[in-house]
Structures are given as structure tokens and as C-alpha cells.
Design a protein around this motif. Structure first.
Motif, PDB file in Angstrom:
ATOM      1  N   THR A  11       0.850  -1.182   0.000  1.00 42.79           N
ATOM      2  CA  THR A  11       0.000   0.000   0.000  1.00 42.79           C
ATOM      3  C   THR A  11       0.889   1.236   0.000  1.00 42.79           C
ATOM      4  O   THR A  11       2.031   1.194   0.447  1.00 42.79           O
ATOM      5  CB  THR A  11      -0.937   0.038   1.227  1.00 42.79           C
ATOM      6  N   PHE A  12       0.332   2.312  -0.494  1.00 45.20           N
ATOM      7  CA  PHE A  12       1.065   3.565  -0.585  1.00 45.20           C
ATOM      8  C   PHE A  12       0.542   4.547   0.442  1.00 45.20           C
ATOM      9  O   PHE A  12      -0.586   4.433   0.922  1.00 45.20           O
ATOM     10  CB  PHE A  12       0.936   4.150  -2.000  1.00 45.20           C
ATOM     11  N   SER A  13       1.344   5.538   0.728  1.00 45.91           N
ATOM     12  CA  SER A  13       1.002   6.576   1.690  1.00 45.91           C
ATOM     13  C   SER A  13      -0.159   7.430   1.168  1.00 45.91           C
ATOM     14  O   SER A  13      -0.389   7.521  -0.034  1.00 45.91           O
ATOM     15  CB  SER A  13       2.235   7.453   1.908  1.00 45.91           C
ATOM     16  N   LYS A  14      -0.849   8.087   2.058  1.00 48.34           N
ATOM     17  CA  LYS A  14      -1.874   9.062   1.673  1.00 48.34           C
ATOM     18  C   LYS A  14      -1.222  10.419   1.388  1.00 48.34           C
ATOM     19  O   LYS A  14      -1.869  11.328   0.892  1.00 48.34           O
ATOM     20  CB  LYS A  14      -2.904   9.211   2.795  1.00 48.34           C
ATOM     21  N   ASP A  15       0.064  10.536   1.702  1.00 44.91           N
ATOM     22  CA  ASP A  15       0.826  11.773   1.519  1.00 44.91           C
ATOM     23  C   ASP A  15       1.239  11.934   0.055  1.00 44.91           C
ATOM     24  O   ASP A  15       2.040  11.155  -0.465  1.00 44.91           O
ATOM     25  CB  ASP A  15       2.063  11.731   2.422  1.00 44.91           C
ATOM     26  N   LYS A  16       0.665  12.944  -0.619  1.00 45.07           N
ATOM     27  CA  LYS A  16       0.943  13.161  -2.053  1.00 45.07           C
ATOM     28  C   LYS A  16       2.426  13.372  -2.329  1.00 45.07           C
ATOM     29  O   LYS A  16       2.961  12.852  -3.303  1.00 45.07           O
ATOM     30  CB  LYS A  16       0.177  14.391  -2.549  1.00 45.07           C
ATOM     31  N   ASP A  17       3.097  14.157  -1.488  1.00 44.18           N
ATOM     32  CA  ASP A  17       4.523  14.432  -1.704  1.00 44.18           C
ATOM     33  C   ASP A  17       5.364  13.167  -1.579  1.00 44.18           C
ATOM     34  O   ASP A  17       6.290  12.951  -2.354  1.00 44.18           O
ATOM     35  CB  ASP A  17       5.020  15.510  -0.739  1.00 44.18           C
ATOM     36  N   ALA A  18       5.035  12.338  -0.616  1.00 39.38           N
ATOM     37  CA  ALA A  18       5.758  11.068  -0.446  1.00 39.38           C
ATOM     38  C   ALA A  18       5.553  10.186  -1.670  1.00 39.38           C
ATOM     39  O   ALA A  18       6.502   9.569  -2.172  1.00 39.38           O
ATOM     40  CB  ALA A  18       5.298  10.356   0.817  1.00 39.38           C
ATOM     41  N   ASN A  19       4.332  10.133  -2.170  1.00 40.79           N
ATOM     42  CA  ASN A  19       4.044   9.309  -3.338  1.00 40.79           C
ATOM     43  C   ASN A  19       4.720   9.836  -4.592  1.00 40.79           C
ATOM     44  O   ASN A  19       5.137   9.060  -5.450  1.00 40.79           O
ATOM     45  CB  ASN A  19       2.541   9.174  -3.544  1.00 40.79           C
ATOM     46  N   LYS A  20       4.844  11.155  -4.714  1.00 40.68           N
ATOM     47  CA  LYS A  20       5.558  11.716  -5.868  1.00 40.68           C
ATOM     48  C   LYS A  20       6.993  11.221  -5.893  1.00 40.68           C
ATOM     49  O   LYS A  20       7.532  10.909  -6.956  1.00 40.68           O
ATOM     50  CB  LYS A  20       5.547  13.251  -5.819  1.00 40.68           C
ATOM     51  N   LYS A  21       7.606  11.124  -4.724  1.00 36.18           N
ATOM     52  CA  LYS A  21       8.987  10.626  -4.643  1.00 36.18           C
ATOM     53  C   LYS A  21       9.047   9.143  -4.990  1.00 36.18           C
ATOM     54  O   LYS A  21       9.948   8.707  -5.703  1.00 36.18           O
ATOM     55  CB  LYS A  21       9.564  10.877  -3.251  1.00 36.18           C
ATOM     56  N   VAL A  22       8.094   8.373  -4.496  1.00 34.90           N
ATOM     57  CA  VAL A  22       8.065   6.930  -4.760  1.00 34.90           C
ATOM     58  C   VAL A  22       7.858   6.659  -6.247  1.00 34.90           C
ATOM     59  O   VAL A  22       8.509   5.801  -6.832  1.00 34.90           O
ATOM     60  CB  VAL A  22       6.953   6.238  -3.929  1.00 34.90           C
ATOM     61  N   PHE A  23       6.984   7.422  -6.881  1.00 32.83           N
ATOM     62  CA  PHE A  23       6.635   7.200  -8.288  1.00 32.83           C
ATOM     63  C   PHE A  23       7.510   7.985  -9.263  1.00 32.83           C
ATOM     64  O   PHE A  23       7.187   8.069 -10.439  1.00 32.83           O
ATOM     65  CB  PHE A  23       5.154   7.545  -8.532  1.00 32.83           C
ATOM     66  N   TYR A  24       8.618   8.520  -8.804  1.00 32.64           N
ATOM     67  CA  TYR A  24       9.472   9.312  -9.686  1.00 32.64           C
ATOM     68  C   TYR A  24      10.019   8.474 -10.846  1.00 32.64           C
ATOM     69  O   TYR A  24      10.003   8.906 -11.996  1.00 32.64           O
ATOM     70  CB  TYR A  24      10.629   9.951  -8.905  1.00 32.64           C
ATOM     71  N   SER A  25      10.497   7.278 -10.552  1.00 32.75           N
ATOM     72  CA  SER A  25      11.124   6.439 -11.584  1.00 32.75           C
ATOM     73  C   SER A  25      10.945   4.969 -11.224  1.00 32.75           C
ATOM     74  O   SER A  25      10.479   4.629 -10.131  1.00 32.75           O
ATOM     75  CB  SER A  25      12.621   6.755 -11.685  1.00 32.75           C
ATOM     76  N   VAL A  26      11.355   4.108 -12.125  1.00 31.62           N
ATOM     77  CA  VAL A  26      11.343   2.670 -11.838  1.00 31.62           C
ATOM     78  C   VAL A  26      12.249   2.391 -10.639  1.00 31.62           C
ATOM     79  O   VAL A  26      11.917   1.597  -9.758  1.00 31.62           O
ATOM     80  CB  VAL A  26      11.785   1.855 -13.078  1.00 31.62           C
ATOM     81  N   LYS A  27      13.377   3.076 -10.573  1.00 28.88           N
ATOM     82  CA  LYS A  27      14.322   2.885  -9.465  1.00 28.88           C
ATOM     83  C   LYS A  27      13.682   3.230  -8.125  1.00 28.88           C
ATOM     84  O   LYS A  27      13.792   2.464  -7.169  1.00 28.88           O
ATOM     85  CB  LYS A  27      15.569   3.745  -9.672  1.00 28.88           C
TER      86      LYS A  27
END
Length: 85
Positions: A60-76
Motif C-alpha cells: 500500500t502507498f502513503s496518503k501523503d501526495k509528496d511522499a508518493n511523488k517521490k516513490v513514483f518518480y522512476s522505476v528505481k
């Protein structure tokens, strides 16, 4: 699953879940941005991708948009997140 297998699976999920017909999974660079100037995905793609990754890896992913932006930045960054779970 080792790191290489995780990254390969993420690339396959990106292509299949988003119906990207013009690109093969192996063409996606591991550190290239997925959104904006990178692969060019948008917010709707992010939702679909998030659901597909959640289903595949059981995370599951965080509800925090900024945290998710970092997670979804790249495949890495996605692989880093998955490995950390």
C-alpha cells in the motif's frame, strides 16, 4: 524476487497496465522520470499504475501526495520502495 526482477516487473506493469503500445518494457530506463519530461505519464496513469503495483506486490502507498511523488518518480524509486516493504 531480486532487484533486477522487481525492476523488470515494474517496467512490464507500466507497459501493460497503461496500454503503452509504442514502447517495450526494456526501453524504459530505470532512472528516467515517469512523469512530465520523462516517460510522459499523467496523474490518471499514476492511479492506474499504483493500483497495478499494489495488486502485483501486495503493498500500500502513503496518503501523503509528496511522499508518493517521490516513490513514483522512476522505476528505481518504485523498486526502492517495494524492496523496503
Amino acid at each position: 524476487m531480486n532487484r533486477e526482477e522487481i525492476e523488470k516487473k515494474i517496467k512490464e506493469i507500466i507497459v501493460s497496465s497503461l496500454d503503452l503500445e509504442d514502447i517495450a518494457p526494456e526501453e524504459i530506463e530505470t532512472e528516467t522520470a515517469l512523469f512530465g519530461e520523462g516517460l510522459g505519464l499523467d496523474s490518471i496513469d499514476a492511479l492506474e499504475l499504483g493500483m497495478a503495483i499494489k495488486k502485483e506486490f501486495g503493498i500500500t502507498f502513503s496518503k501523503d501526495k509528496d511522499a508518493n511523488k517521490k516513490v513514483f518518480y522512476s522505476v528505481k524509486t518504485l523498486a526502492d520502495f517495494i524492496e523496503g516493504k
